[in-house]
Design a protein around this motif. Structure first.
Motif, PDB file in Angstrom:
ATOM      1  N   HIS A   5      55.885   7.139  36.886  1.00 33.37           N
ATOM      2  CA  HIS A   5      55.668   8.291  37.302  1.00 33.37           C
ATOM      3  C   HIS A   5      56.024   9.305  37.030  1.00 33.37           C
ATOM      4  O   HIS A   5      57.126  10.114  36.924  1.00 33.37           O
ATOM      5  N   ALA A 169      54.602   6.967  49.888  1.00 33.18           N
ATOM      6  CA  ALA A 169      54.696   8.187  50.678  1.00 33.18           C
ATOM      7  C   ALA A 169      55.526   8.701  49.342  1.00 33.18           C
ATOM      8  O   ALA A 169      56.449   8.719  49.246  1.00 33.18           O
ATOM      9  N   PRO A 170      55.520   9.907  48.883  1.00 33.43           N
ATOM     10  CA  PRO A 170      56.406  11.542  48.698  1.00 33.43           C
ATOM     11  C   PRO A 170      58.003  11.232  49.089  1.00 33.43           C
ATOM     12  O   PRO A 170      58.420  11.083  47.820  1.00 33.43           O
ATOM     13  N   ASP A 191      50.400   7.868  47.732  1.00 33.65           N
ATOM     14  CA  ASP A 191      49.591   8.968  48.449  1.00 33.65           C
ATOM     15  C   ASP A 191      50.247  10.148  48.455  1.00 33.65           C
ATOM     16  O   ASP A 191      51.324  10.305  48.214  1.00 33.65           O
ATOM     17  N   ARG A 192      49.290  11.093  49.829  1.00 31.81           N
ATOM     18  CA  ARG A 192      49.695  12.551  49.219  1.00 31.81           C
ATOM     19  C   ARG A 192      50.337  12.950  50.430  1.00 31.81           C
ATOM     20  O   ARG A 192      51.461  13.330  49.835  1.00 31.81           O
ATOM     21  N   GLN A 193      50.314  12.380  51.573  1.00 25.34           N
ATOM     22  CA  GLN A 193      51.837  13.244  52.515  1.00 25.34           C
ATOM     23  C   GLN A 193      51.328  11.869  53.998  1.00 25.34           C
ATOM     24  O   GLN A 193      50.776  11.361  54.424  1.00 25.34           O
ATOM     25  N   ASN A 195      51.470  11.877  58.400  1.00 27.28           N
ATOM     26  CA  ASN A 195      51.236  12.745  59.237  1.00 27.28           C
ATOM     27  C   ASN A 195      52.419  12.857  59.925  1.00 27.28           C
ATOM     28  O   ASN A 195      53.413  12.992  59.631  1.00 27.28           O
ATOM     29  N   LEU A 201      48.751   9.026  54.945  1.00 31.22           N
ATOM     30  CA  LEU A 201      47.608  10.212  54.757  1.00 31.22           C
ATOM     31  C   LEU A 201      47.443   9.950  52.861  1.00 31.22           C
ATOM     32  O   LEU A 201      48.219  10.285  52.043  1.00 31.22           O
ATOM     33  N   PRO A 202      46.343   8.965  52.389  1.00 29.69           N
ATOM     34  CA  PRO A 202      44.913   7.948  53.089  1.00 29.69           C
ATOM     35  C   PRO A 202      45.775   6.853  54.083  1.00 29.69           C
ATOM     36  O   PRO A 202      45.257   6.734  54.868  1.00 29.69           O
TER      37      PRO A 202
END
Ligand code: PRP
Ligand code: URA
Length: 215
Positions: A5, A169-170, A191-193, A195, A201-202
């Motif tokens: 990545h 997650a990051p 994934d994005r982040q 919650n 998420l997602p």
């Protein structure tokens, strides 16, 4: 082959269409525990093919029905270490491919309020230094559980740890890079982040609950 990545040097992403297809079915809220478990096992089996690519092997003689020849065998004892509960299904997929691997169990759960890992089990071989260790847990969220598991493995002597997860997650990737930069993380998705409750998420929801129908 998984791709490194660009922003997370410890993350190796699988873009393989079969793995991505299966992950998409797993994300679907309509997928029930039985197919969910089967898909996780299958993905782990596909991933382990690449994770083991650099494992040392040994030249051996073998007697075929026709004549003696040379072959290779995987050298050193391999240990797969699932983080309970969700890592268990992944371990089964790895064991399908490496039936001789030993299994070390790590019991951790995340405290719902603090999001910190709580350890309730550690049952590891006492000679983890003798071979590679594959740490398996499908979810890398805050990274607290994976970091604690890697510390437990190192405390028990592990020198070569590789982690297989499914969705990262990051935040978890960054924490693992700070705490254990030597541990590569193979995953199907970054994934994005997270919650506010520490869910990805997602994501795909609570992996343990979805695997075992306990939601
Ligand atoms: C899940 C998952 C990881 C952890 C990831 O387990 O399987 O172990 O959460 O979260 P983190 O990166 O923020 O630590 P959970 O604590 O829900 O336990 P369970 O599988 O037994 O339900
Ligand atoms: N653990 C899970 O099972 N899912 C998440 O999204 C985060 C932690």
């Amino acid at each position: 082959m998984p791709n490194a990545h660009p922003d997370h040097p410890n993350i190796l992403l699988f873009n393989h269409p079969l793995i991505q297809h299966k992950l998409t079915v797993m994300r679907d809220r309509a997928t029930s525990h039985r197919p969910f478990r089967a898909l996780l096992e299958q993905i782990a089996g596909l991933m382990v093919y690449e994770v083991t690519r650099t494992f040392p092997s040994l030249e051996v003689d073998v007697e075929s029905p026709m004549e003696r020849t040379r072959g290779t065998r995987v050298d050193r004892s391999i240990t797969v270490c699932p983080v309970l509960r969700a890592g268990l299904a992944m371990a089964d997929g790895v064991l399908d491919m490496i039936p001789d691997a030993r299994v070390g169990h790590i019991g951790l759960f995340r405290d719902e309020k603090t999001l910190k890992p709580v350890t309730y089990l550690s049952k590891l071989p006492n000679d983890l230094h003798t071979g590679p260790v594959i740490l398996v847990d499908p979810m890398l969220a805050t990274g607290g559980s994976a970091a604690a598991a890697a510390t437990m493995l190192k405390d028990a002597g592990a020198l070569d740890i590789r982690m297989i997860c499914l969705v990262a997650a990051p935040e978890g990737a960054a924490l693992m890079h700070d705490a254990h930069p030597d541990v590569p993380i193979y995953t199907a998705a970054l994934d994005r982040q997270l919650n506010e409750k520490g869910y990805i998420l997602p994501g795909l929801g609570d992996a343990g609950d979805r695997l075992y129908g306990t939601a």
